[in-house]
Design a protein around this motif. Structure first.
Motif, short mmCIF file in Angstrom:
data_model
loop_
_atom_site.label_atom_id
_atom_site.label_comp_id
_atom_site.label_asym_id
_atom_site.label_seq_id
_atom_site.Cartn_x
_atom_site.Cartn_y
_atom_site.Cartn_z
N THR A 236 -0.19 4.65 -1.21
CA THR A 236 0.51 3.80 -2.16
C THR A 236 0.23 2.33 -1.86
OG1 THR A 236 2.50 3.61 -0.81
CG2 THR A 236 2.35 5.52 -2.30
N LEU A 237 0.55 1.47 -2.81
CA LEU A 237 0.40 0.04 -2.58
C LEU A 237 1.31 -0.41 -1.44
CD1 LEU A 237 -0.99 -2.57 -3.46
CD2 LEU A 237 0.86 -2.92 -5.11
N ASP A 238 2.49 0.20 -1.32
CA ASP A 238 3.38 -0.13 -0.21
C ASP A 238 2.74 0.21 1.13
OD1 ASP A 238 5.36 -1.11 -1.84
OD2 ASP A 238 6.60 0.70 -1.77
N GLU A 239 2.07 1.35 1.21
CA GLU A 239 1.39 1.72 2.45
C GLU A 239 0.26 0.75 2.77
OE1 GLU A 239 1.56 6.46 3.19
OE2 GLU A 239 0.81 5.86 1.20
N TRP A 240 -0.50 0.37 1.73
CA TRP A 240 -1.56 -0.62 1.93
C TRP A 240 -0.97 -1.94 2.43
CZ3 TRP A 240 -6.53 -1.10 2.60
CH2 TRP A 240 -7.43 -0.19 2.06
N ASP A 241 0.09 -2.40 1.78
CA ASP A 241 0.69 -3.68 2.17
C ASP A 241 1.22 -3.63 3.61
OD1 ASP A 241 0.07 -4.78 -0.25
OD2 ASP A 241 2.11 -4.75 -1.04
N GLU A 242 1.88 -2.54 3.96
CA GLU A 242 2.40 -2.41 5.33
C GLU A 242 1.26 -2.46 6.34
OE1 GLU A 242 4.55 -1.82 8.77
OE2 GLU A 242 5.21 -2.49 6.79
N TYR A 243 0.18 -1.77 6.01
CA TYR A 243 -0.98 -1.75 6.91
C TYR A 243 -1.59 -3.15 7.05
CZ TYR A 243 -5.78 -0.88 8.48
OH TYR A 243 -6.97 -0.93 9.15
N GLU A 244 -1.80 -3.82 5.91
CA GLU A 244 -2.48 -5.13 5.96
C GLU A 244 -1.60 -6.22 6.54
OE1 GLU A 244 -5.49 -5.30 5.62
OE2 GLU A 244 -6.23 -3.90 4.12
N TRP A 245 -0.31 -6.23 6.18
CA TRP A 245 0.58 -7.22 6.78
C TRP A 245 0.66 -7.01 8.30
CZ3 TRP A 245 1.14 -11.41 4.40
CH2 TRP A 245 1.44 -11.49 3.03
N SER A 246 0.67 -5.74 8.72
CA SER A 246 0.71 -5.47 10.15
C SER A 246 -0.59 -5.93 10.81
CB SER A 246 0.92 -3.96 10.38
OG SER A 246 0.97 -3.68 11.75
N TRP A 247 -1.73 -5.62 10.20
CA TRP A 247 -3.04 -5.98 10.77
C TRP A 247 -3.13 -7.49 10.96
CZ3 TRP A 247 -7.54 -8.57 10.94
CH2 TRP A 247 -8.68 -7.94 11.45
#
Length: 251
Positions: free
Chosen positions: A188-199
């Motif tokens: 999901t976009l939420d999963e992408w955002d969590e991954y990228e914000w964390s990275w």
């Protein structure tokens, strides 16, 4: 700084190293419904998040993890010890394409690591070489185009238009390689955002705590990555993880 070290630091708070949540990772591994005393292989295991969770879910399973990152394998060994599965995990620092197991595997993973083989098609061929005949399963995570990329984005990513297909085309590519898709998870976009914000955030925090040339390099990498994500592939590049079974030969 070396790219390997930057990646290791950036994944410090998100060791799954893909836009997949912990709950979805566990659900995919559970859906595999592995047999007793299963043998598991991860080609491009990174910090071993998928393997350590799989071994936790299957107390009589054993696993091999293959990666070139010394820091990633060290983190995988540490996590395996913390979870009490170190005695069932073997780690190999070698190119994924060169690894040869002593016996076939019941589950072979390659999530976000198709670059190690030069693309999806050679990855699927390599995975098949490690699978137990007839019953072996594969769990493969790959990017796909949510919508057609612009020429500018392709240049930024260093990608070709056909490097990824759309979601339907990605499924078709896997089935054309001799697999049947039996389950999947579209990030999901939420999963992408969590991954990228964390990275980007984890790397930025490290950079600020380590002033000097390494900190400057890490901060520049974080900002470059964030720009490429927010101004480039956010909402354009998707990610799907598919559970695959070897399809019977036709004809």
């Amino acid at each position: 700084m070396e790219r390997e070290l930057i990646s290791h630091l950036a994944h410090g708070d998100h060791p799954i190293a893909a836009p997949v949540s912990e709950s979805e990772l566990v659900r995919l591994l559970t859906r595999a419904a592995l047999p007793p005393r299963a043998r598991i292989l991860d080609l491009g295991c990174g910090e071993g998040a998928w393997l350590t969770r799989a071994l936790t879910l299957h107390p009589d399973a054993t696993a091999d993890g293959v990666d070139l990152s010394e820091s990633g394998l060290a983190a995988a060994a540490e996590e395996a010890g913390r979870r009490g599965v170190a005695d069932r995990l073997r780690l190999h620092r070698t190119p994924a394409a060169d690894y040869r197991g002593a016996e076939p595997y019941d589950l072979v993973l390659s999530v976000g690591a198709t670059h190690a083989f030069g693309g999806l098609a050679p990855t699927l061929a390599a995975v098949r070489d490690h699978l137990r005949p007839s019953s072996g399963l594969a769990l493969v995570g790959e990017g796909f185009w949510e919508r057609p990329p612009t020429a500018e984005l392709l240049t930024v990513l260093g990608a070709e238009p056909d490097e990824y297909a759309d979601l339907a085309g990605t499924v078709e590519r896997m089935e054309a390689a001799g697999y049947a898709v039996i389950h999947g998870h579209t990030s999901t976009l939420d999963e992408w955002d969590e991954y990228e914000w964390s990275w980007t955030g984890t790397l930025t925090r490290w950079a600020l705590a380590h002033p000097g040339p390494d900190g400057d390099a890490a901060l520049a990498a974080a900002r470059e990555h964030r720009q490429m994500w927010l101004r480039g592939y956010r909402g354009v590049l998707g990610f799907v993880t598919l559970l695959l079974h070897q399809a019977p030969p036709t004809g």
